[in-house]
Write an enzyme that holds these catalytic residues in place. Sequence first.
Site, mmCIF file in Angstrom:
data_model
loop_
_atom_site.group_PDB
_atom_site.id
_atom_site.type_symbol
_atom_site.label_atom_id
_atom_site.label_comp_id
_atom_site.label_asym_id
_atom_site.label_seq_id
_atom_site.Cartn_x
_atom_site.Cartn_y
_atom_site.Cartn_z
ATOM 1 N N SER A 15 -19.107 -13.322 -25.736
ATOM 2 C CA SER A 15 -19.297 -14.677 -26.522
ATOM 3 C C SER A 15 -18.320 -15.297 -25.646
ATOM 4 C CB SER A 15 -19.240 -13.911 -27.593
ATOM 5 O OG SER A 15 -20.418 -13.326 -27.619
ATOM 6 N N ARG A 74 -17.787 -2.725 -22.200
ATOM 7 C CA ARG A 74 -17.490 -2.700 -20.594
ATOM 8 C C ARG A 74 -17.003 -2.823 -19.582
ATOM 9 N NH1 ARG A 74 -17.452 -8.656 -23.225
ATOM 10 N NH2 ARG A 74 -16.194 -7.390 -24.663
ATOM 11 N N LYS A 112 -10.623 -12.151 -35.289
ATOM 12 C CA LYS A 112 -11.459 -13.369 -34.823
ATOM 13 C C LYS A 112 -11.826 -14.138 -35.832
ATOM 14 C CE LYS A 112 -13.873 -10.181 -31.028
ATOM 15 N NZ LYS A 112 -15.526 -10.372 -30.022
ATOM 16 N N HIS A 118 -24.936 -7.877 -24.669
ATOM 17 C CA HIS A 118 -25.366 -7.645 -25.844
ATOM 18 C C HIS A 118 -26.798 -6.916 -26.131
ATOM 19 C CE1 HIS A 118 -22.515 -10.245 -28.146
ATOM 20 N NE2 HIS A 118 -22.086 -9.240 -28.073
HETATM 21 O O1 PNS Z 1 -18.679 -7.850 -31.254
HETATM 22 P P1 PNS Z 1 -17.135 -7.863 -32.081
HETATM 23 O O2 PNS Z 1 -16.431 -8.181 -32.112
HETATM 24 O O3 PNS Z 1 -16.437 -6.279 -31.252
HETATM 25 O O4 PNS Z 1 -17.403 -6.504 -33.020
HETATM 26 C C1 PNS Z 1 -16.598 -5.738 -33.991
HETATM 27 C C2 PNS Z 1 -16.884 -5.455 -36.166
HETATM 28 C C3 PNS Z 1 -17.793 -6.386 -35.879
HETATM 29 C C4 PNS Z 1 -18.340 -4.365 -34.975
HETATM 30 C C5 PNS Z 1 -15.814 -4.730 -36.255
HETATM 31 O O5 PNS Z 1 -15.091 -5.759 -36.188
HETATM 32 C C6 PNS Z 1 -16.164 -4.192 -37.393
HETATM 33 O O6 PNS Z 1 -16.803 -2.893 -37.637
HETATM 34 N N1 PNS Z 1 -15.860 -5.538 -38.904
HETATM 35 C C7 PNS Z 1 -16.127 -4.885 -39.741
HETATM 36 C C8 PNS Z 1 -15.480 -4.019 -40.683
HETATM 37 C C9 PNS Z 1 -14.914 -2.551 -40.662
HETATM 38 O O7 PNS Z 1 -16.146 -1.901 -40.586
HETATM 39 N N2 PNS Z 1 -13.863 -2.341 -39.505
HETATM 40 C C10 PNS Z 1 -13.697 -0.880 -38.873
HETATM 41 C C11 PNS Z 1 -12.664 -0.696 -40.215
HETATM 42 S S1 PNS Z 1 -11.965 -0.541 -39.617
#
Ligand code: PNS
Length: 166
Positions: free
Chosen positions: A128, A90, A41, A17
């Site tokens: 993570s 990645r 998650k 990150h």
């Molecule tokens: O580090 P991650 O878990 O891959 O991040 C994913 C994250 C948190 C960026 C994604 O789940 C997210 O944007 N969550 C907020 C809710 C949202 O806007 N979802 C997208 C539309 S379905």
Amino acid sequence: MKIAVCPGSFDPVTNGHMDIIRRASKMFDKVIVVVLTNFAKKANFTVEKRVELLEKAVQCFDNVEVDHFNGLLADYAKIRDAKFIIKGLRAVSDFEYEFQMAMTNSKLNPELETVFLTSNSDYMYLSSSIVRQVAQLGGDIHGFVPECIREEIIKKYSQGGIKSDS
Ligand code: PNS
């Protein structure tokens, strides 16, 4: 002013990150690292702790700030007047999901562009969940997370702090 949002669960922030945040900080006037909920998650660290660890990790960058938001990323970007989302890729396996998210965010907020940065090859394996597993089992997470937060992560797991999956 070009403002980018770097979203994630950051549970916890890793050196992978940090590499993306560092590179984004050179490309944009301001980068907002935002802790959001990933509904797929189960979080290990509280949002407050994830923000605290991120704040320590990014303190050397003048144009990076940390925030959290309980809602849609597309809405958050609008509130903060950010027109760019930064995501790290990645491997090819990341792409399908990230592509779907990018298109959804662009439907929800047509002003948004998602910018994908390819992972540095040093961190392609890192996530993570890998950090959590290694820390939980007493392994060495040196090089996996910023040095300034390493002890805190080890401390959490030495107190039996792990509870979940990804
Ligand atoms: O580090 P991650 O878990 O891959 O991040 C994913 C994250 C948190 C960026 C994604 O789940 C997210 O944007 N969550 C907020 C809710 C949202 O806007 N979802 C997208 C539309 S379905």
